[in-house]
Design a protein around this motif. Structure first.
Motif, mmCIF file in Angstrom:
data_model
loop_
_atom_site.group_PDB
_atom_site.id
_atom_site.type_symbol
_atom_site.label_atom_id
_atom_site.label_comp_id
_atom_site.label_asym_id
_atom_site.label_seq_id
_atom_site.Cartn_x
_atom_site.Cartn_y
_atom_site.Cartn_z
ATOM 1 N N GLY A 494 0.960 -1.074 -0.127
ATOM 2 C CA GLY A 494 0.016 0.099 -0.071
ATOM 3 C C GLY A 494 0.847 1.405 -0.253
ATOM 4 O O GLY A 494 0.754 2.127 -0.818
ATOM 5 N N LEU A 495 1.665 1.310 0.907
ATOM 6 C CA LEU A 495 2.689 2.265 1.046
ATOM 7 C C LEU A 495 3.520 2.661 -0.176
ATOM 8 O O LEU A 495 3.784 3.761 -0.772
ATOM 9 C CB LEU A 495 3.538 2.198 2.228
ATOM 10 C CG LEU A 495 4.590 3.426 2.448
ATOM 11 C CD1 LEU A 495 3.782 4.694 2.958
ATOM 12 C CD2 LEU A 495 5.564 3.053 3.752
ATOM 13 N N LYS A 496 3.843 1.277 -0.660
ATOM 14 C CA LYS A 496 4.509 1.481 -2.192
ATOM 15 C C LYS A 496 3.839 2.301 -3.293
ATOM 16 O O LYS A 496 4.396 3.217 -4.118
ATOM 17 C CB LYS A 496 5.002 0.001 -2.278
ATOM 18 C CG LYS A 496 5.759 -0.131 -3.586
ATOM 19 C CD LYS A 496 6.085 -1.509 -3.766
ATOM 20 C CE LYS A 496 7.161 -1.680 -5.110
ATOM 21 N NZ LYS A 496 7.350 -3.130 -5.093
ATOM 22 N N GLU A 497 2.670 1.762 -3.079
ATOM 23 C CA GLU A 497 1.689 2.357 -4.202
ATOM 24 C C GLU A 497 1.599 3.862 -4.233
ATOM 25 O O GLU A 497 1.706 4.790 -5.257
ATOM 26 C CB GLU A 497 0.398 1.584 -4.179
ATOM 27 C CG GLU A 497 -0.595 2.109 -5.003
ATOM 28 C CD GLU A 497 -1.897 1.737 -5.018
ATOM 29 O OE1 GLU A 497 -2.221 0.785 -4.610
ATOM 30 O OE2 GLU A 497 -2.868 2.624 -5.179
ATOM 31 N N ILE A 498 1.246 4.415 -2.890
ATOM 32 C CA ILE A 498 1.255 5.814 -2.702
ATOM 33 C C ILE A 498 2.250 6.535 -2.989
ATOM 34 O O ILE A 498 2.427 7.520 -3.707
ATOM 35 C CB ILE A 498 0.664 5.906 -1.390
ATOM 36 C CG1 ILE A 498 -0.915 5.295 -1.258
ATOM 37 C CG2 ILE A 498 0.465 7.422 -1.186
ATOM 38 C CD1 ILE A 498 -1.877 5.705 -1.796
ATOM 39 N N CYS A 499 3.463 6.043 -2.460
ATOM 40 C CA CYS A 499 4.798 6.839 -2.448
ATOM 41 C C CYS A 499 5.162 6.874 -3.961
ATOM 42 O O CYS A 499 5.718 7.813 -4.409
ATOM 43 C CB CYS A 499 5.800 6.161 -1.581
ATOM 44 S SG CYS A 499 5.371 6.599 0.376
#
Ligand code: SF4
Ligand code: SF4
Ligand code: SF4
Ligand code: SF4
Lengths: 626, 199
Positions: A494-499
């Motif tokens: 999730g964090l990978k997608e947003i960042c």
């Protein structure tokens, strides 16, 4: 030091430099730490009192020896008083740093500070507005003068509430008023703490700790906040910029100048002098390719955030940076500068310069900077550094620098999000980002260097928690490659997608230690956007390798502001189980947050993940079982 | 006969025993002036650091039979029966280091001391504060230790207490009382700090 250097630090530049220091017979902080063992258990537990001259006194934790000081103070009182004084010292350090900036602002307004200017007039006007200073149609210097005056009043005793607490959510301010911990004056709260902890004044350990919260808040929503904001006004509000970190930023073929300490008032002038063409030409005449300015610790963080100046290392690296033999000059101002540095430098050609009227160090040449002479002094000193290049002996720069991104002010973060915190809130609501955590603070030889910061950051981003960093923690994660956009490969999906979409690193460099207030402001913005309080947010704080009194003040204003905070090393409070209980549990009922202590960063990560998931649940968001 | 008994589990590592021992063996018997003396008085008790930095007060055990006494070629080491002290006579000591080689606890040091003729380096170790005891005082280190890591008592008394304490650890879980929960907590944190160094 014959031990395996791997036990001292996880960094490869640190390990290689320790070996070099060893062969150069340079004494390091690790060696001195080992020479101190065992450390005094009374002091480690907070059970020794040196407050008055009927003492010093100590309390036997096993209950058979003395249980009271000469005055009759018991373990609870002594532990609370000692902790209170640590908070006061930390708040005083940050706030006095803030005052120095306000003085520069006042001098700029009067035109008495050549070289300094108002770099961010928009921010000046915005903050002047918060202080209810008329800005329409007025000249910048006039506004700056009024703002400096109004800020000085925040230091005094004329107010019931500090001006900038208005930025905190209304619910939070109500909590402070109800608990009687609303900060009134920056100097006032520190002064009152010294009064309360004088023998025979406040002997209620609970009321002492409550005042400790108020004292810390006077730093977090007062002194540090002013320091951070006035730095932005004078030197510019940070925007994301690329930079390089670790000892490899030193250059074999350039004049290397290092700034170390905290206050950008000195380092900014050195930065300007390093761009001077005459001085660069002089460097070339001396056989160098140019002048390379690099930072250490927080003044380095300030320059890094605003100008992308490279960072040579954090607190425990300061001696080792000198041991490269590649540093022509190190300029220090104040805070966290080990008094050993002059001695270290005496083994090399490095010139050591102390610059602040309130900080002297053995083995350093004292050249005082004041707003009116800074520009000239900086030119002179950079020239001397250039001249020192010829005296350089053998240099050892064992590693290549790591790329990182710095300068995520609140303005920059919201900028990256497209102008409002909304996208971040949406990502949190959707559960792609579980929450956010601040990793802050120092290094401490009690914890393997950088292991606490880096391991915790890795674990958190793996669990989709956005990490913001400041101070020496920020330098640690930068050196580990986590402050770069590519680091999203270590993040959870999730964090990978947003960042990835925003092209930002999963670990955001927010600046120096006084810039911890930026984290508070960001948290307030999120809470305000959600119409809730900071303590309801899925966020946490941590100081995995803290050592300084300033860190105690920071951790305390985090908790008092509603942020659950996990400390690595144990503060000197184990002498009183009552104090421990209040700080780790009791505070939940007062400020909606509490402290935890966990030196193992893997376990600290579990504590933080669990806390964040619990807060999500309370907000009615999906929550993962751990 | 009363002896100094060491209870390492109560040691806080504060080193107050060391300061007190050095002062007791100084000319001026004063903290403020002792540091100005020549030779500077030195402690005979040495506080070491354990695996995670916890304190341990290491002093002469006044062994019987004493290996140091057996090893001493010049006959400088003897026992003073009144206080059961293994005593090194500085005038007879030839500074050969035989005693320290055989001492299993490493408590013998070599330096100048006021007990030896001026300037002579001699073997120095705990003398049980023999002189203080003759004057009716208890050993200086015991007097300084506020956490009872050092006590001056009949060894049988100490053993009895220890036996009862050990017996308590055999009692059911609910009965166990930690010596000091805060101290246990501090040590738990220090142990973790030491453990993660090897990660
Ligand atoms: S304030 Fe009380 S406990 Fe502290 S040194 Fe004085 S007498 Fe001792
Ligand atoms: S005085 Fe007692 S507690 Fe302190 S170091 Fe000596 S034996 Fe240990
Ligand atoms: S010096 Fe060593 S060997 Fe001799 S009596 Fe003391 S502890 Fe035993
Ligand atoms: S008994 Fe006396 S000589 Fe021996 S360690 Fe204690 S204070 Fe020093």
């Amino acid at each position: 030091m014959s031990k395996s250097y791997k036990e001292y630090t996880i960094t490869s530049d640190g390990q290689l430099m320790l070996k070099k220091a060893d062969s150069d017979q340079i004494e390091t902080v690790w060696e001195r730490y080992e020479n101190q063992l065992p450390q005094c258990g009374y002091c480690e537990m907070g059970l020794s009192c040196r407050i008055c001259n009927m003492g010093p006194c100590r309390i036997d934790p096993f209950g058979e020896g003395p249980q009271k000081g000469v005055c009759g103070a018991d373990a609870d009182i002594i532990v609370a008083r000692n902790l209170g004084r640590m908070i006061a010292a930390g708040a005083a350090a940050h706030s006095d740093h803030g005052r120095d900036l306000v003085e520069v602002l006042a001098d700029v307004a009067k035109g008495k500070a050549p070289g300094y200017s108002i770099s961010d007039p928009v921010k000046l006007k915005k903050i002047a507005g918060e202080y209810e200073i008329e800005t329409d149609g007025r000249e910048i210097p006039a506004i700056a003068g009024d703002l400096a005056y109004a800020m000085m009043e925040d230091y005094g005793t004329r107010k019931k509430e500090l001006t900038l607490v208005k930025r905190a959510p209304e619910k939070r301010r109500e909590i402070w008023r109800k608990a009687g911990i609303m900060p009134r004056g920056i100097d006032r709260e520190t002064s009152e703490m010294m009064h309360r902890t004088h023998m025979g004044v406040d002997n209620g350990w609970q009321s002492l700790l409550l005042h400790g919260m108020r004292n810390a808040l006077s730093d977090g929503w007062g002194g540090s906040l002013i320091a951070s904001e006035v730095s932005d006004i004078l030197f510019g509000t940070p925007l994301p910029c690329a930079n390089q970190v670790n000892i490899g930023v030193l250059k074999t073929d350039q004049v290397n100048i290092i700034v170390h300490g905290h206050n950008p008032v000195v380092s900014e002038m050195i930065f300007l002098a390093c761009q001077d063409t005459d001085l660069i030409n002089l460097a070339k005449l001396k056989g160098a390719k140019g002048i390379n300015l690099a930072g250490l610790c927080c003044t380095g963080n300030e320059l890094m955030a605003r100008h992308g100046i490279p960072m040579a290392g954090n607190h425990l690296m300061t001696e080792l940076v000198i041991a490269t033999g590649a540093v022509e000059m190190m300029l220090v101002d104040y805070q966290c500068i080990m008094p050993s540095l002059g001695k270290t430098a005496s083994c090399y050609h490095t010139k050591m310069i102390s610059t602040s009227d309130k900080a002297r160090f053995p083995g350093m040449e004292h050249r005082e900077f004041h707003p009116e002479n800074s520009q000239k002094m900086a030119q002179e000193l950079v020239k001397e550094a250039v001249e020192q290049y010829e005296n350089r002996g053998k240099v050892y720069i064992p590693v290549e620098p790591v790329q990182s991104l710095g300068g995520f002010s609140v303005e920059a973060v919201t900028g990256a999000l497209g102008g409002t915190p909304e996208p971040l809130i949406e990502a949190i609501k959707a559960g792609k980002i579980r929450g956010a955590a601040g990793i802050v603070g120092c290094n401490n030889p009690k914890i393997k260097h950088d292991y606490g910061h880096v391991t915790l950051a890795q674990q958190l981003i793996k669990n989709d928690i956005l990490v913001v960093v400041t101070g020496c923690a920020a330098i640690a994660t930068a050196k580990a490659g986590l402050n770069a956009a590519e680091a999203i490969k270590y993040a959870g999906p999730g964090l990978k997608e947003i960042c990835g979409a925003l092209k930002i690193p999963p670990v955001l460099h927010m600046g120096s230690c006084v810039d911890n207030v930026r984290i508070l402001i960001l948290a307030s913005a999120l809470a305000n956007a959600l119409g809730t309080d900071i303590s309801d947010l899925p966020i946490a704080g941590s100081a995995p390798e803290w050592y300084s009194e300033k860190a105690v003040a920071i951790a305390t204003y985090f908790v008092a502001s509603g942020v659950y905070t996990v400390l690595g090393p144990m503060p000197p409070i184990t002498g009183s189980m009552n104090v421990i209980k209040l700080l780790t549990q009791g505070l939940d009922d007062i400020t909606g947050a509490s402290f935890a202590v966990e030196p193992d960063p893997e376990k600290a990560a579990i504590l933080i993940c669990r806390h964040i998931e619990n807060k999500r649940k309370a907000l009615g968001l999906d929550s993962r079982a751990l | 006969m009363k002896q100094v008994v060491v209870h390492p589990e109560y040691c806080l590592g504060c080193m107050q025993c060391m300061t007190a021992c050095a002062i007791a063996h100084s000319q001026t018997h004063s903290l403020f002036y002792a540091v100005l003396e020549d030779p500077v008085p030195k402690s005979r008790i040495h506080v070491g650091a354990g695996l995670f930095g916890e304190g341990f007060p290491n002093r002469c055990r006044h062994c019987d039979p004493a290996p140091c006494m057996t090893a001493c070629l010049s006959g400088a080491i003897s026992r003073i029966p009144e206080t059961n002290t293994v005593y090194i006579d500085p005038d007879k000591c030839i500074n050969c280091a035989s005693c320290s080689m055989v001492c299993p606890f490493g408590v013998i040091r070599y330096h100048k001391d006021i007990s030896a003729i001026s300037g002579k380096i001699t073997a120095v170790k705990c003398d049980n504060c023999h002189e203080r005891q003759i004057q009716g005082q208890i050993p200086a280190c015991v007097e300084a230790c506020k956490s009872n890591a050092l006590t001056f008592e009949e060894p049988s008394e100490a053993m009895k207490r220890k036996t009862n304490k050990t017996a308590c650890t055999m009692s059911s879980e609910t009965m166990k009382i930690p010596a000091a929960s805060g101290f246990d907590l501090l040590n738990a944190v220090k142990k973790v700090q030491a453990e993660i160094k090897t990660c």
